[in-house]
Design an enzyme around this catalytic site. Structure first.
Site, short mmCIF file in Angstrom:
data_model
loop_
_atom_site.label_atom_id
_atom_site.label_comp_id
_atom_site.label_asym_id
_atom_site.label_seq_id
_atom_site.Cartn_x
_atom_site.Cartn_y
_atom_site.Cartn_z
CG HIS A 20 0.19 4.33 5.59
ND1 HIS A 20 0.22 3.65 6.79
CD2 HIS A 20 -0.01 3.37 4.66
CE1 HIS A 20 0.04 2.36 6.57
NE2 HIS A 20 -0.11 2.16 5.30
CB CYS A 51 -0.97 -0.01 1.18
SG CYS A 51 -0.21 -0.23 2.79
#
Lengths: 342, 342, 342, 342
Positions: free
Chosen positions: A220, A142
């Site tokens: 994130h 990711c």
């Protein structure tokens, strides 16, 4: 003939991939496999997916009543052209012999696996063609997928001399309630795997990455210093990203919680956001150096790339931009058509 | 003539109420009002809701480009029969003069306000009829609505002698990222407001409640000791709840995170759950005393009750069970029809 | 002759016990044992404790330079009269054969173990004498020790008919940074072990307990409904607790974070608080029923009880109140002398 | 004559400064002032500090019994040569007229204030002499103090061409339990104030900083890319930091929670760590570029610098390294003597 897709692992990634495969008109979902009966698999039942399990069912087990089982993982496997293995880190290697025993099977794994799983890593923008004709491919992780979209774009339009990526990673997926990072920060000491991972799909770029894990379940944040080959303006940087698929340039949202709320409001399934989000207000340029903050929703960002990967390895589409457009349209995340003409 | 509904406050509750009003066939949404242009109100634009603001717009303000404004709150108010005021605690009182100036206006507030806002508190099961013909009504708070559904059911079927409710409350709504409780527990010292609040709609019950705030954004957990008027079995308790609307009796889910994931999987809008969730495994009975744990999703639980409240005050439906059924059907949270025949 | 004490496990409990044993004048610390070299054991080195390890040291291991090793756990064991086994749940049972092989060895375990480890559970107030002459004793767990101090006091002074304890537990110890509960609540479904555990030391009391785990590293909060045998006033309740050792009655502190800060300010080692804390403002009495909130610092609360347990099993002191006073004085947590005359 | 020190604000910084002033032999603590009676100030009573308050005491207020008040803030101020103002951001400016009215008063503020509070910012290593003879000085903030120690050292020994500092900041102080950041990440969009702040004490360095707030109460993590003027080795970098005061080079600790536990074990008051911590394993060098992760304990790091600042402005010591040594010795954080001979 549409390729027949099986999915192993019905967790964070597996269930999103099942929902995404269903939306494509050039591939077919055979079924999904989990370890054993669970309330997650009951949801698969409700959606009409065939459900298989890897462990022996235990008739006396109370959990059996949770869902309906259509067979074992082996039953699923023999009916598949492509297996999307979404099991946790390290598990795909335990199935290698089984996968090899089915000669024509194509296996696609996620970024928890290493590049040498099959020697080919995949990103829709960076190296779509590298997967043509391969049997074992890895979609990069990711954070690496998010980083790749960012540095690929800068390199394509301005030339990239060096990028330093400092990541703040989520400490746990939402559902793993008993094992999250808590009230502390946990740095990866030394270089993190992200730059190395991006280099598996963009081998010529000069990159370094560091990472800190933080106690949040919400995506994130990446702070990036990118040294370009020529001077640019912030406006030029913002414009190239406004015209890139799978990138949202936004403003007025001050935290990852506000972002999440916004995607819930928009009615995105599971409040997902497969696009990276570039905070417009964060872009600062000093001569040839760009500073920017982007946000990556770890649960959904590799979904469109994995769909593209199926198309690449099955020879369904030769042009990566056409595959990206097709996928984005099916997932309802498309930008205007001009963004896909590169 | 369908009553015309306006909504003030487009936050956690307001936006859910707007989406719920739209789904009813016997009421009409005039528009929603927030303080000023915001990305939340842009979402309202996208959904086709008319957007009004309470503060003076400042033309020079960068936030103006975030959404399109259709007028001021006053413009909205004069076109409404019913105003759903979803502003934070204490704000509705500041608008009292304005509300009183519009003689026929019905105002419904949420549980942040006190009972004496209009002297009438509302719950669909406990006291639907009390609101007939009233102009100012309060729907009791999320925890109180959840508690009411639970103690009402026990009292109706078994007779309730006394209940002690110990709540663990979420420390912050998801979106209020900068002001949550963090890494600590914060008890309400002495009796919490919940038992008192339930008594505004069920005045004859003997209740006591205590509460602790905990650092989570994910719904409340209530541990309850209920002393009944006669001995029961756990199975009997479970069955009456299985046949109550707006209550889910479930098993196999071990935390509020797993519950949230499950509701995302099911595709509920904003992963909402307007039903209380009773953990089947938690029900323990010792003679006349029942122990149980229930879970209340604070963001969505009062939405169906507020829709019922509109129906009660506007005289759209005299029978509360018929209103509950109508609302549940529209919100797609209905149980089988027999559950509504009481 | 002073009994020679060894400690196995140098984690949250083990290191606190080592520091506590050192402060007593009637027992002697032989050394502490951990699994392998670590920065925690370096701290033991610095304090002058002898350090032993259970695993084979690996000379090539970089971690070896972290601390100095004085021998193996077996080397420690043969020099001990009493072993305080502070290893995680289930580990003490793996050492049973080793412990049994040393005929006169006394083993004291913590509350992670079950009552049937040796058939004797211990609390300083409830059943000090039960341990006289025993070889294997369990000090009950942190929450159970806290609960026992509370219900013991109420029963002693007012007679206790029934108590319902609803616990909110911390989700992780501070140091276990990678495996905490995160952004969710996790109820124990059905009766929790706490009431059962208290009944191992106070078998005649009528108790029920429920528990919810919450994401904090900062101590447990217990909400309690206690039905007494006679009517009391809040003032009477507060007074008996003000005169009980190892109980602090305080006011003006609104969260566990403020409590922690206060104990850091006071200079307590490791900001520990071996006393339970009763929020004065939380005490509400309705006729014969008392409601109250107490706070238990899980890391340090069993330390004084374990020291008392050593005294009981070794025959160092026959009167529990004298042992409690001696321990409290040594740990600098004593109340005025009158509190120990019961 | 020793300068007489008063402290305004008895929160996170104020109470630590009081404890630090007491340990110095060349300055004297007159007293501490808070807003009103509180349990924090009772701790000041217990330590023997005189206690003053800024707000009018209200005799009827229950909180009055919490501590003993020796007078008003004005009573404190007229007896001080130096006032350490540790109130929250923006408050010191509200006291400016009062401070100016006492002609010889020296006022030292913390990093929440801006450089233009008095036009002089302070760091013990970077610009000790700049404060000689000044009346209003600002000690730069915690992150800036930590960053300064790091970039100052690299620049002194190797020459610094450019540094990019990416900070992950704690979301709340431990005690501010009701207002922490929760389950999200909050980036500062664009350049954060840190690089600008470091430039107030090291104006010639070329720096850029970005910051993300994370939900932890446990210190900041800084990931740094430093481009030096000449090639170095990781070993050389580690060695210069091993020989710098107020820097700890450590290994074997993998999170900020383990670090915190370690400092509790060591018995540091309030588990403080006024040194920055450099993770040895994090240092990576590529030719002239150094990558490293450091950890800054926000609550205690500016304490030694503030003590040095008192010495500089009062003319107690002309040589900064001698002041640093004197302070470190008093606070028991000294390294071996050679580290202070530069």
């Amino acid at each position: 003939m549409k390729p027949k897709i099986g999915i192993l692992g019905y967790g964070v990634i597996g269930k999103r991939l099942a929902d995404a495969v269903i939306l494509q008109d050039d591939m077919e979902l055979v079924g999904v496999a989990g370890r054993s009966a669970s309330f997650s698999l009951r949801d698969a039942n409700l959606k009409g997916y065939k459900v298989f399990i890897t462990d022996q069912p235990k008739p006396e087990d109370a959990s059996q009543r949770l869902c309906t089982i259509d067979g074992t993982f082996e039953d699923l496997l023999i009916n598949c052209d492509v297996l999307l293995d979404c099991t946790p880190k390290g598990i795909p290697n335990q199935y290698l012999d089984l996968y090899n025993s089915q000669k024509d099977l194509i296996t696609i794994v996620q970024g928890g696996e290493k590049h040498n799983f099959g020697g080919t890593s995949f990103n829709s923008f960076a190296n779509y063609n590298d997967s043509f004709g391969k049997k074992k491919i890895r979609v990069i992780s990711c954070s690496s997928t998010g980083s790749t979209r960012f540095v690929y774009t800068l390199d394509k339009y301005f030339g990239l001399d060096h990028a330093f990526i400092s990541l703040v990673r989520r400490g746990s997926d939402l559902i793993k309630s008993g094992s999250g990072l808590f009230n502390c920060l946990k740095p990866v000491l030394g270089q993190s795997h992200h730059a190395i991972d991006v280099n598996t799909v963009l081998p010529d770029l000069n990159l370094f990455s560091m990472a800190v894990q933080a106690p949040t379940t919400f995506s994130h944040v990446l702070n990036i210093q990118a040294d370009l080959k020529k001077p640019v303006t912030a406006q030029e940087v913002i414009e190239v990203f406004e015209n890139m698929p799978r990138v949202i340039v936004g403003e007025g949202m001050h935290s990852t919680a506000e972002l999440m709320e916004y995607y819930m409001d928009m009615g995105r399934p599971r409040r997902d956001r497969p696009e990276i989000f570039l905070w417009k207000e964060s872009v600062v340029v000093k001569d040839k150096t760009v500073y920017a903050s982007i946000n990556v929703h770890m649960e959904s960002i590799t979904i469109p790339e994995t769909i593209d990967c199926v198309r690449a390895v099955c020879g369904l589409e030769e042009n990566n931009w056409k595959s990206v457009y097709k996928t984005d349209l099916a997932l309802n995340i498309q930008k205007h058509k001009e963004c896909y003409k590169k």
